[in-house]
Design a protein around this motif. Sequence first.
Motif, PDB file in Angstrom:
ATOM      1  N   ASP A 116      71.033   1.732 -75.950  1.00  0.00           N
ATOM      2  CA  ASP A 116      71.056   0.280 -76.043  1.00  0.00           C
ATOM      3  C   ASP A 116      69.748  -0.251 -76.637  1.00  0.00           C
ATOM      4  OD1 ASP A 116      72.395  -2.111 -75.734  1.00  0.00           O
ATOM      5  OD2 ASP A 116      71.453  -2.532 -73.793  1.00  0.00           O
ATOM      6  N   GLY A 117      69.103   0.577 -77.431  1.00  0.00           N
ATOM      7  CA  GLY A 117      67.852   0.164 -78.057  1.00  0.00           C
ATOM      8  C   GLY A 117      68.084  -0.678 -79.302  1.00  0.00           C
ATOM      9  N   GLN A 118      66.979  -1.113 -79.894  1.00  0.00           N
ATOM     10  CA  GLN A 118      67.038  -2.021 -81.032  1.00  0.00           C
ATOM     11  C   GLN A 118      67.861  -1.463 -82.192  1.00  0.00           C
ATOM     12  OE1 GLN A 118      63.191  -2.691 -82.747  1.00  0.00           O
ATOM     13  NE2 GLN A 118      63.920  -4.294 -84.148  1.00  0.00           N
ATOM     14  N   TRP A 119      67.764  -0.137 -82.416  1.00  0.00           N
ATOM     15  CA  TRP A 119      68.415   0.450 -83.580  1.00  0.00           C
ATOM     16  C   TRP A 119      69.609   1.316 -83.205  1.00  0.00           C
ATOM     17  CZ3 TRP A 119      67.042  -2.187 -87.514  1.00  0.00           C
ATOM     18  CH2 TRP A 119      65.734  -2.685 -87.619  1.00  0.00           C
ATOM     19  N   ASP A 120      70.183   1.106 -82.020  1.00  0.00           N
ATOM     20  CA  ASP A 120      71.306   1.927 -81.579  1.00  0.00           C
ATOM     21  C   ASP A 120      72.641   1.357 -82.052  1.00  0.00           C
ATOM     22  OD1 ASP A 120      69.704   3.818 -80.415  1.00  0.00           O
ATOM     23  OD2 ASP A 120      69.633   2.786 -78.497  1.00  0.00           O
ATOM     24  N   GLY A 121      72.724   1.152 -83.333  1.00  0.00           N
ATOM     25  CA  GLY A 121      73.943   0.696 -83.985  1.00  0.00           C
ATOM     26  C   GLY A 121      73.863   1.098 -85.441  1.00  0.00           C
ATOM     27  N   LEU A 171      74.309  -2.320 -91.014  1.00  0.00           N
ATOM     28  CA  LEU A 171      74.692  -3.645 -90.533  1.00  0.00           C
ATOM     29  C   LEU A 171      73.584  -4.283 -89.698  1.00  0.00           C
ATOM     30  CD1 LEU A 171      78.473  -3.187 -89.638  1.00  0.00           C
ATOM     31  CD2 LEU A 171      77.389  -3.694 -91.829  1.00  0.00           C
ATOM     32  N   LEU A 172      72.957  -3.489 -88.833  1.00  0.00           N
ATOM     33  CA  LEU A 172      71.863  -4.029 -88.013  1.00  0.00           C
ATOM     34  C   LEU A 172      70.778  -4.642 -88.898  1.00  0.00           C
ATOM     35  CD1 LEU A 172      71.213  -1.306 -85.265  1.00  0.00           C
ATOM     36  CD2 LEU A 172      72.316  -3.509 -84.971  1.00  0.00           C
ATOM     37  N   SER A 173      70.449  -3.958 -89.985  1.00  0.00           N
ATOM     38  CA  SER A 173      69.356  -4.431 -90.849  1.00  0.00           C
ATOM     39  C   SER A 173      69.740  -5.702 -91.609  1.00  0.00           C
ATOM     40  CB  SER A 173      68.947  -3.330 -91.827  1.00  0.00           C
ATOM     41  OG  SER A 173      70.050  -2.960 -92.635  1.00  0.00           O
ATOM     42  N   LYS A 174      71.033  -6.040 -91.554  1.00  0.00           N
ATOM     43  CA  LYS A 174      71.484  -7.285 -92.206  1.00  0.00           C
ATOM     44  C   LYS A 174      71.831  -8.352 -91.176  1.00  0.00           C
ATOM     45  CE  LYS A 174      73.287  -5.095 -96.366  1.00  0.00           C
ATOM     46  NZ  LYS A 174      74.494  -4.444 -96.875  1.00  0.00           N
ATOM     47  N   THR A 206      78.993   0.625 -94.161  1.00  0.00           N
ATOM     48  CA  THR A 206      79.061   0.169 -95.558  1.00  0.00           C
ATOM     49  C   THR A 206      79.484   1.312 -96.481  1.00  0.00           C
ATOM     50  OG1 THR A 206      77.307  -1.418 -95.089  1.00  0.00           O
ATOM     51  CG2 THR A 206      77.760  -0.935 -97.410  1.00  0.00           C
ATOM     52  N   ASN A 207      78.919   2.492 -96.257  1.00  0.00           N
ATOM     53  CA  ASN A 207      79.231   3.606 -97.164  1.00  0.00           C
ATOM     54  C   ASN A 207      80.643   4.151 -96.940  1.00  0.00           C
ATOM     55  OD1 ASN A 207      78.447   4.758 -94.691  1.00  0.00           O
ATOM     56  ND2 ASN A 207      77.649   6.600 -95.682  1.00  0.00           N
ATOM     57  N   SER A 266      72.450   6.667 -95.441  1.00  0.00           N
ATOM     58  CA  SER A 266      72.886   6.148 -96.742  1.00  0.00           C
ATOM     59  C   SER A 266      72.040   4.964 -97.198  1.00  0.00           C
ATOM     60  CB  SER A 266      74.361   5.734 -96.649  1.00  0.00           C
ATOM     61  OG  SER A 266      74.781   5.118 -97.842  1.00  0.00           O
ATOM     62  N   THR A 267      71.813   4.014 -96.293  1.00  0.00           N
ATOM     63  CA  THR A 267      71.026   2.828 -96.673  1.00  0.00           C
ATOM     64  C   THR A 267      69.628   3.223 -97.147  1.00  0.00           C
ATOM     65  OG1 THR A 267      72.244   1.421 -95.141  1.00  0.00           O
ATOM     66  CG2 THR A 267      70.054   0.660 -95.795  1.00  0.00           C
TER      67      THR A 267
END
Length: 402
Positions: free
Chosen positions: A268-273, A277-280, A246-247, A208-209
């Motif tokens: 458990d990597g950098q983008w495993d969420g 929200l991670l990008s904010k 968010t969506n 979505s983002t």
Amino acid sequence: MTSRSRITPFALVGTVALTLSTLAAAPVVNAAPPPTGSPLAAQAPADTAAKPPHPHQKRPGEPLIVAHRGASGYRPEHTIAAYELAAAMGADYIEPDLVLTKDGMLVDRHEPEIGGTTNVADHPEFADRKTTKNLDGTDVTGWFTEDFTLAELKSLRAVERLPKQRQHNTIYDGLYDVPTFEEVLTLREELSKKHGRTIGIIPEIKHSTYFHEKGLNPEQAFLEAVRKHGLNSKKAPLWLQSFEITNLRAVRDMGYRANSTFLAWTGDGQWDGPYDLLSKGDARKYSDWMKPAGLKEIATFADGIGPEKFFVIPKKADGTLDAPTSLVADAHAAGLKVVPWTFRNENSFMAKDFQTSDDATQYGRAIDEMVTYLRTGIDGLFTDNPDTGVIARQHFLAEKGK
Ligand code: G3P
Ligand code: CA
């Protein structure tokens, strides 16, 4: 599992040696007894009123069998043929993943990049559309749906995503187009009439983002389609899914009234969420969200969770299953349904307990695997092999004396 492996979810298959001699076409099976009742949500009666119960239909409280991208173990994923077969096999729900075209139309693909699931590479008129984009933190090279109008996309044909693992599915390459969400919503109605039972739909808005950053609004297009098809109610056989939050919140504010489910993968990597929200700057991983405090928060904007199955029963270091976690009980305590993914017949997708050989393409003991997970109290499961799911549910219910 890294962000990249989510974008290319079958990358791990290559860790097991491939031989193709063991593939067998899977038959459509007939399920025994003729239960009646509703899927997760209460039934929408309009399209099945006065119909006899379907032999596959589940009873209230029985776990759901969700056809993951259709019967994608037997047909190229996200095609009308895959959904038709899923319904014939007894799936309770069909799953379309959704992305957007340049002209804002929702279409059924697992990701914006379509080089892996269509024959776009064979179309010289689109050669100059090949490019590299950053998708949720990972660079991806290929062709992207948002660079194609729906009319252009409709000139392409679907191909099997896993031609080495599922060579039998390649005989269907080139036969089917890329369906729109609207077409799948209409198909759901037609299949419900044809089979005499309510078949639900559990669409997932992908990235979505990413699409909002490109000026496109998947939630608005989704809600318009849902309203047009009379599904915008709590009792409708409809669940919206997303790996973002968010969506899921926003769509409710926009007037969405059916059910929602929040998805989570292990890793458990950098983008495993959730990327939104991670990008904010919110560092919480999916593993954090699957804990009691996270589940309580999820219950403020969703009705269920769709965890990767290893959140429910993890694997040990040796690749065999560990004891079940408390996730199912914790989620139920928070008022959330639990429908994990993805159950697939091939060895490479299951814990060592159920593998029959080192051959990634060979079928493992998929029924045993599903029954093992059903015993944890899950409310359903996503599977590429809905016929296997229906049989596993029968065994599970028989074991419980039902
Ligand atoms: O939506 C449940 C499951 O499909 C999530 O994983 O990557 O197959 O969409 P994915
Ligand atoms: Ca999905």
